[in-house]
Design a protein around this motif. Structure first.
Motif, PDB file in Angstrom:
ATOM      1  N   SER A  70      60.700  64.088  76.575  1.00 16.05           N
ATOM      2  CA  SER A  70      61.749  63.560  75.717  1.00 16.05           C
ATOM      3  C   SER A  70      62.964  64.453  75.815  1.00 16.05           C
ATOM      4  N   ASN A  71      64.127  63.843  75.686  1.00 19.27           N
ATOM      5  CA  ASN A  71      65.371  64.621  75.661  1.00 19.27           C
ATOM      6  C   ASN A  71      65.763  65.030  74.251  1.00 19.27           C
ATOM      7  N   GLY A  72      64.955  64.616  73.283  1.00 23.23           N
ATOM      8  CA  GLY A  72      65.264  64.907  71.891  1.00 23.23           C
ATOM      9  C   GLY A  72      64.728  66.255  71.456  1.00 23.23           C
ATOM     10  N   ALA A  73      64.636  66.427  70.147  1.00 18.31           N
ATOM     11  CA  ALA A  73      64.148  67.676  69.581  1.00 18.31           C
ATOM     12  C   ALA A  73      62.645  67.795  69.784  1.00 18.31           C
ATOM     13  N   PHE A  74      62.120  68.994  69.621  1.00 19.72           N
ATOM     14  CA  PHE A  74      60.682  69.235  69.652  1.00 19.72           C
ATOM     15  C   PHE A  74      60.019  68.265  68.670  1.00 19.72           C
ATOM     16  N   PRO A  75      59.042  67.481  69.105  1.00 21.53           N
ATOM     17  CA  PRO A  75      58.516  66.404  68.256  1.00 21.53           C
ATOM     18  C   PRO A  75      58.051  66.853  66.880  1.00 21.53           C
ATOM     19  N   GLU A  76      57.558  68.084  66.774  1.00 20.54           N
ATOM     20  CA  GLU A  76      56.970  68.517  65.494  1.00 20.54           C
ATOM     21  C   GLU A  76      58.004  68.891  64.438  1.00 20.54           C
ATOM     22  N   VAL A  77      59.298  68.758  64.757  1.00 22.95           N
ATOM     23  CA  VAL A  77      60.278  68.938  63.687  1.00 22.95           C
ATOM     24  C   VAL A  77      60.130  67.842  62.637  1.00 22.95           C
ATOM     25  N   ASN A  78      59.419  66.770  62.992  1.00 21.11           N
ATOM     26  CA  ASN A  78      59.270  65.643  62.061  1.00 21.11           C
ATOM     27  C   ASN A  78      58.095  65.790  61.108  1.00 21.11           C
ATOM     28  N   VAL A  79      57.242  66.806  61.302  1.00 24.23           N
ATOM     29  CA  VAL A  79      56.172  67.033  60.330  1.00 24.23           C
ATOM     30  C   VAL A  79      56.659  68.047  59.311  1.00 24.23           C
ATOM     31  N   ASP A  80      56.063  68.012  58.142  1.00 20.10           N
ATOM     32  CA  ASP A  80      56.469  68.946  57.090  1.00 20.10           C
ATOM     33  C   ASP A  80      55.817  70.310  57.251  1.00 20.10           C
ATOM     34  N   GLN A  81      54.664  70.329  57.912  1.00 24.83           N
ATOM     35  CA  GLN A  81      53.973  71.589  58.166  1.00 24.83           C
ATOM     36  C   GLN A  81      53.150  71.432  59.440  1.00 24.83           C
ATOM     37  N   GLN A  82      53.306  72.356  60.372  1.00 24.94           N
ATOM     38  CA  GLN A  82      52.502  72.343  61.592  1.00 24.94           C
ATOM     39  C   GLN A  82      51.587  73.550  61.578  1.00 24.94           C
ATOM     40  N   VAL A  83      50.294  73.292  61.678  1.00 19.91           N
ATOM     41  CA  VAL A  83      49.294  74.355  61.710  1.00 19.91           C
ATOM     42  C   VAL A  83      48.619  74.329  63.075  1.00 19.91           C
ATOM     43  N   PHE A  84      48.540  75.488  63.723  1.00 18.50           N
ATOM     44  CA  PHE A  84      47.848  75.599  64.995  1.00 18.50           C
ATOM     45  C   PHE A  84      46.427  76.090  64.736  1.00 18.50           C
ATOM     46  N   GLY A  85      45.465  75.380  65.273  1.00 15.53           N
ATOM     47  CA  GLY A  85      44.085  75.793  65.080  1.00 15.53           C
ATOM     48  C   GLY A  85      43.129  74.873  65.807  1.00 15.53           C
ATOM     49  N   ASP A  86      41.882  75.308  65.878  1.00 14.72           N
ATOM     50  CA  ASP A  86      40.817  74.593  66.565  1.00 14.72           C
ATOM     51  C   ASP A  86      40.064  73.751  65.551  1.00 14.72           C
ATOM     52  N   VAL A  87      39.944  72.456  65.796  1.00 16.32           N
ATOM     53  CA  VAL A  87      39.263  71.570  64.858  1.00 16.32           C
ATOM     54  C   VAL A  87      37.794  71.958  64.708  1.00 16.32           C
ATOM     55  N   ARG A  88      37.267  72.712  65.652  1.00 19.51           N
ATOM     56  CA  ARG A  88      35.888  73.200  65.541  1.00 19.51           C
ATOM     57  C   ARG A  88      35.759  74.261  64.464  1.00 19.51           C
ATOM     58  N   ASN A  89      36.879  74.817  64.037  1.00 24.00           N
ATOM     59  CA  ASN A  89      36.887  75.835  62.968  1.00 24.00           C
ATOM     60  C   ASN A  89      37.934  75.459  61.929  1.00 24.00           C
ATOM     61  N   PHE A  90      37.852  74.255  61.425  1.00 23.28           N
ATOM     62  CA  PHE A  90      38.895  73.741  60.533  1.00 23.28           C
ATOM     63  C   PHE A  90      38.871  74.470  59.193  1.00 23.28           C
ATOM     64  N   PRO A  91      40.038  74.931  58.702  1.00 16.19           N
ATOM     65  CA  PRO A  91      40.114  75.643  57.416  1.00 16.19           C
ATOM     66  C   PRO A  91      40.074  74.672  56.233  1.00 16.19           C
ATOM     67  N   TYR A 136      56.565  55.799  55.055  1.00  9.06           N
ATOM     68  CA  TYR A 136      56.391  56.546  53.806  1.00  9.06           C
ATOM     69  C   TYR A 136      57.388  57.701  53.786  1.00  9.06           C
ATOM     70  N   PRO A 137      58.671  57.419  53.521  1.00  8.19           N
ATOM     71  CA  PRO A 137      59.699  58.469  53.620  1.00  8.19           C
ATOM     72  C   PRO A 137      59.498  59.637  52.662  1.00  8.19           C
ATOM     73  N   ASN A 138      58.760  59.424  51.601  1.00  8.01           N
ATOM     74  CA  ASN A 138      58.528  60.508  50.639  1.00  8.01           C
ATOM     75  C   ASN A 138      57.197  61.212  50.848  1.00  8.01           C
ATOM     76  N   SER A 139      56.540  60.909  51.926  1.00 11.72           N
ATOM     77  CA  SER A 139      55.234  61.513  52.193  1.00 11.72           C
ATOM     78  C   SER A 139      55.376  62.945  52.696  1.00 11.72           C
ATOM     79  N   THR A 140      54.289  63.683  52.594  1.00 13.78           N
ATOM     80  CA  THR A 140      54.178  65.010  53.206  1.00 13.78           C
ATOM     81  C   THR A 140      53.172  64.899  54.336  1.00 13.78           C
ATOM     82  N   ILE A 141      53.589  65.259  55.540  1.00 13.71           N
ATOM     83  CA  ILE A 141      52.714  65.149  56.703  1.00 13.71           C
ATOM     84  C   ILE A 141      52.424  66.532  57.258  1.00 13.71           C
TER      85      ILE A 141
END
Length: 352
Positions: free
Chosen positions: A43-64, A24-29
């Motif tokens: 991995s010798n590549g880039a930090f894996p999360e460069v491939n997501v559109d937004q990275q949020v750090f948080g505890d799923v026990r307190n999901f916003p 889904y190349p036009n998706s937002t992840i």
């Protein structure tokens, strides 16, 4: 399409994100993760999360709840993810794997999310090696991890509806290379031992059965579940993910590694107590429902994928079972340093 992935910074997440971006190349992840294993990069590549559109750090026990605005699909990977961790952190395994899952699903349904994809497990069949288990067979969870999956599925049934399609993917035991490789998985462990020391040490007597699935094939199944139609399985579906060709005994897998990587010595712990976690699984339902998303990896391809990946990063740690490629070791280390408390919350002492 807007996709939210909880627990995206683990073993499966980086592979899944790459797959979904191609599908889904036009998706937002959006990624949502507490970051326990963020530093476990292989991995010798880039930090894996460069491939997501937004990275949020948080505890799923307190999901916003506000993060669910406009989301079409949730893929819930967030979990205390294996039996040793579940045994040590049993109470919080239920909090993270079960209670947080149901709370997230309730919020998602309220927010108008269309698809909820839950990473479940074939381990819920427990001691079940007499014949390949189907989705209609009784469940026999032997561990906190497996019980959390059963409890989650039981509650998700009541939340599913025509407008909130729930798919529980009962994954076989995962394997394969990842930018955040885990070596506390049976086949990954065997290949790591073969490469680093020329030794494969089977901790059990080698007789338990395991169904296996490659992490890239897990991603294919998640893609299917994220767009599954109501007519293709109903509003709630629990389905085994893997292939009938890949039910093997543990010792068979070790010998397969030895056959493909010559010069390897295999030792079996004949004095090991019986491992009740032995099960065969039937995957006919998945094959019927998702013929275009069937696994492409077999045992041999998975072994060669692991060998290639590990050699690409120069892996040679003969003491890998004490390294940060073993997930329980990572959590123990953080607790020893005072960075995680007894409830597996960050203490923020690293900021001091």
């Amino acid at each position: 399409m807007k996709i939210l992935i909880t627990g995206n910074m683990g073993y499966i997440g980086p592979v899944l994100v790459n797959h979904l971006k191609k599908a889904y190349p036009n998706s937002t992840i959006i990624g949502y993760d507490i970051g326990y294993f963020a530093q476990c990069i292989t991995s010798n590549g880039a930090f894996p999360e460069v491939n997501v559109d937004q990275q949020v750090f948080g505890d799923v026990r307190n999901f916003p709840e506000k993060l669910l605005e406009g989301v079409d699909t949730i893929v819930n990977l967030a979990a205390i993810s294996n039996d040793p961790m579940g045994k040590k952190f049993e109470e919080f395994t239920l909090d993270i794997n079960y209670r947080s899952c149901i709370n997230l699903a309730k919020m998602a349904k309220k927010a108008g999310v269309k698809h909820f994809v839950f990473a479940s497990s074939c381990s819920m069949y427990g001691a079940a090696d007499d014949y390949p288990k189907t989705e209609e067979d009784s469940l026999n969870p032997l561990t906190a991890y497996a019980r959390s999956k059963v409890m989650s599925e039981n509650d998700l049934i009541n939340l599913a509806s025509e407008k909130f399609i729930v798919t529980c993917l009962r994954f076989a035991t995962a394997c394969g290379f990842s930018p955040r490789l885990r070596l506390d998985l049976v086949l990954n462990d065997f290949v790591a031992g073969a490469i680093a020391s020329g030794e494969i040490s089977i901790l059990s007597d080698g007789t338990p059965w395991r169904a296996m699935v490659h992490v890239k094939d897990m991603s294919r199944a998640i893609e299917w579940a994220s767009i599954r139609k109501l007519t293709n399985g109903g509003s709630f579906l629990a389905v085994n993910i893997g292939t009938n060709k890949w039910n093997h005994q543990v010792k068979t897998m070790a010998l397969a590694v030895q056959g493909l990587l010559p010069g390897i010595n295999v030792t079996i712990n004949q004095d090991a107590p019986a491992d009740k976690r032995s099960y065969k699984v039937n995957f006919d339902k998945f094959e019927a429902l998702a013929p275009d998303f069937q696994p492409q990896f077999d045992l041999e391809k998975a072994i060669m994928d692991l060998e290639s990946g590990m050699k690409s990063i120069g892996f040679n740690d003969a003491e890998f079972r004490s390294s940060n490629l073993i997930r329980l070791k990572v959590l123990n280390s953080f607790q020893d340093q005072g960075l995680l408390n007894d409830r597996l919350n960050w203490t923020n002492k690293s900021l001091l």
